[in-house]
Write a protein that holds these residues in place. Structure first.
Motif, mmCIF file in Angstrom:
data_model
loop_
_atom_site.group_PDB
_atom_site.id
_atom_site.type_symbol
_atom_site.label_atom_id
_atom_site.label_comp_id
_atom_site.label_asym_id
_atom_site.label_seq_id
_atom_site.Cartn_x
_atom_site.Cartn_y
_atom_site.Cartn_z
ATOM 1 N N VAL A 1 -7.107 -2.904 -3.638
ATOM 2 C CA VAL A 1 -7.348 -1.483 -3.906
ATOM 3 C C VAL A 1 -8.804 -1.133 -3.611
ATOM 4 C CG1 VAL A 1 -7.405 0.290 -5.706
ATOM 5 C CG2 VAL A 1 -5.442 -1.237 -5.531
ATOM 6 N N PRO B 1 -7.129 6.897 -6.613
ATOM 7 C CA PRO B 1 -7.332 5.456 -6.470
ATOM 8 C C PRO B 1 -7.478 4.711 -7.792
ATOM 9 C CG PRO B 1 -9.229 6.674 -5.635
ATOM 10 C CD PRO B 1 -8.175 7.676 -5.975
ATOM 11 N N TRP C 1 -4.806 -7.772 -6.479
ATOM 12 C CA TRP C 1 -4.510 -6.338 -6.375
ATOM 13 C C TRP C 1 -5.796 -5.520 -6.485
ATOM 14 C CZ3 TRP C 1 -1.075 -3.345 -4.425
ATOM 15 C CH2 TRP C 1 -1.027 -2.000 -4.771
ATOM 16 N N GLN C 2 -6.652 -5.862 -7.413
ATOM 17 C CA GLN C 2 -7.905 -5.132 -7.580
ATOM 18 C C GLN C 2 -8.766 -5.223 -6.322
ATOM 19 O OE1 GLN C 2 -9.675 -6.610 -11.172
ATOM 20 N NE2 GLN C 2 -8.118 -5.679 -12.470
ATOM 21 N N LYS D 1 0.831 -1.201 0.000
ATOM 22 C CA LYS D 1 0.000 0.000 0.000
ATOM 23 C C LYS D 1 0.869 1.256 0.000
ATOM 24 C CE LYS D 1 -3.900 2.140 2.358
ATOM 25 N NZ LYS D 1 -4.799 2.076 3.512
ATOM 26 N N TRP E 1 -9.093 -0.899 0.115
ATOM 27 C CA TRP E 1 -8.462 0.318 0.637
ATOM 28 C C TRP E 1 -9.316 1.544 0.339
ATOM 29 C CZ3 TRP E 1 -3.211 -1.378 -1.789
ATOM 30 C CH2 TRP E 1 -2.595 -2.312 -0.956
ATOM 31 N N ASN E 2 -10.061 1.519 -0.763
ATOM 32 C CA ASN E 2 -10.945 2.632 -1.129
ATOM 33 C C ASN E 2 -12.264 2.615 -0.349
ATOM 34 O OD1 ASN E 2 -9.210 3.763 -3.031
ATOM 35 N ND2 ASN E 2 -10.031 2.520 -4.683
ATOM 36 N N TYR F 1 2.749 1.373 -3.671
ATOM 37 C CA TYR F 1 2.055 1.330 -4.955
ATOM 38 C C TYR F 1 0.670 1.968 -4.973
ATOM 39 C CZ TYR F 1 5.670 -2.047 -6.090
ATOM 40 O OH TYR F 1 6.872 -2.649 -6.311
ATOM 41 N N TYR F 2 0.158 2.369 -3.845
ATOM 42 C CA TYR F 2 -1.207 2.881 -3.793
ATOM 43 C C TYR F 2 -1.205 4.355 -3.414
ATOM 44 C CZ TYR F 2 -5.963 3.625 -2.101
ATOM 45 O OH TYR F 2 -7.212 4.114 -1.892
ATOM 46 N N GLY G 1 -4.226 3.684 -8.871
ATOM 47 C CA GLY G 1 -3.763 2.561 -8.052
ATOM 48 C C GLY G 1 -4.154 1.221 -8.626
ATOM 49 N N MET G 2 -5.305 1.159 -9.253
ATOM 50 C CA MET G 2 -5.746 -0.091 -9.897
ATOM 51 C C MET G 2 -4.783 -0.494 -11.006
ATOM 52 S SD MET G 2 -8.494 -1.586 -8.826
ATOM 53 C CE MET G 2 -10.119 -1.374 -8.165
ATOM 54 N N CYS H 1 -0.431 -2.085 -10.438
ATOM 55 C CA CYS H 1 -0.271 -3.404 -9.816
ATOM 56 C C CYS H 1 1.189 -3.861 -9.880
ATOM 57 C CB CYS H 1 -1.156 -4.419 -10.531
ATOM 58 S SG CYS H 1 -1.038 -6.084 -9.869
#
Length: 109
Positions: free
Chosen positions: A92, A72, A88-89, A63, A95-96, A66-67, A75-76, A79
């Motif tokens: 994310v 956001p 990963w999806q 996180k 996290w959103n 890469y995020y 961020g997708m 990966c």
């Protein structure tokens, strides 16, 4: 133990497992039964707890590296090569989510 914790086939980074305590006991038992540990069974709890901590730390590191919560959607697309894109999806998206944001706030020192 860190290598095991980062193995998305053994411990998925998403897929309904938001916290280490969410992992079903049989999944944890499978890890213990890999035969990679020359530790008396008295150390089982410590080994699995250590792997859980490393799994959580790995997600935290991903996180941080890469995020970007400001963008956001970016961020997708960001990966890491070592993470399956489907996992990963899910990460994310979590996290959103409101739940993910609250959980993250609880871990801030």
């Amino acid at each position: 133990m860190g290598t095991i914790a980062r193995n998305g086939d053994l411990y998925p980074l998403g897929l309904g497992f938001k916290q280490w305590t969410s992992f079903p006991t049989p999944c944890k038992e499978d890890i213990w039964n890999l035969g990679k540990f020359e530790i008396d069974s008295k150390g089982r709890k410590w080994v699995l707890s250590s792997i859980g901590k490393k799994w959580k730390d790995y997600k935290s590191d991903l996180k941080a590296m890469y995020y970007d919560p400001v963008t956001p959607d970016e961020g997708m697309r960001n990966c890491p090569n070592k993470v399956p894109s489907d996992q990963w999806q899910i990460l994310v998206a979590f996290w959103n989510s409101d739940e993910g944001k609250v959980l993250s706030l609880n871990y801030i020192d």
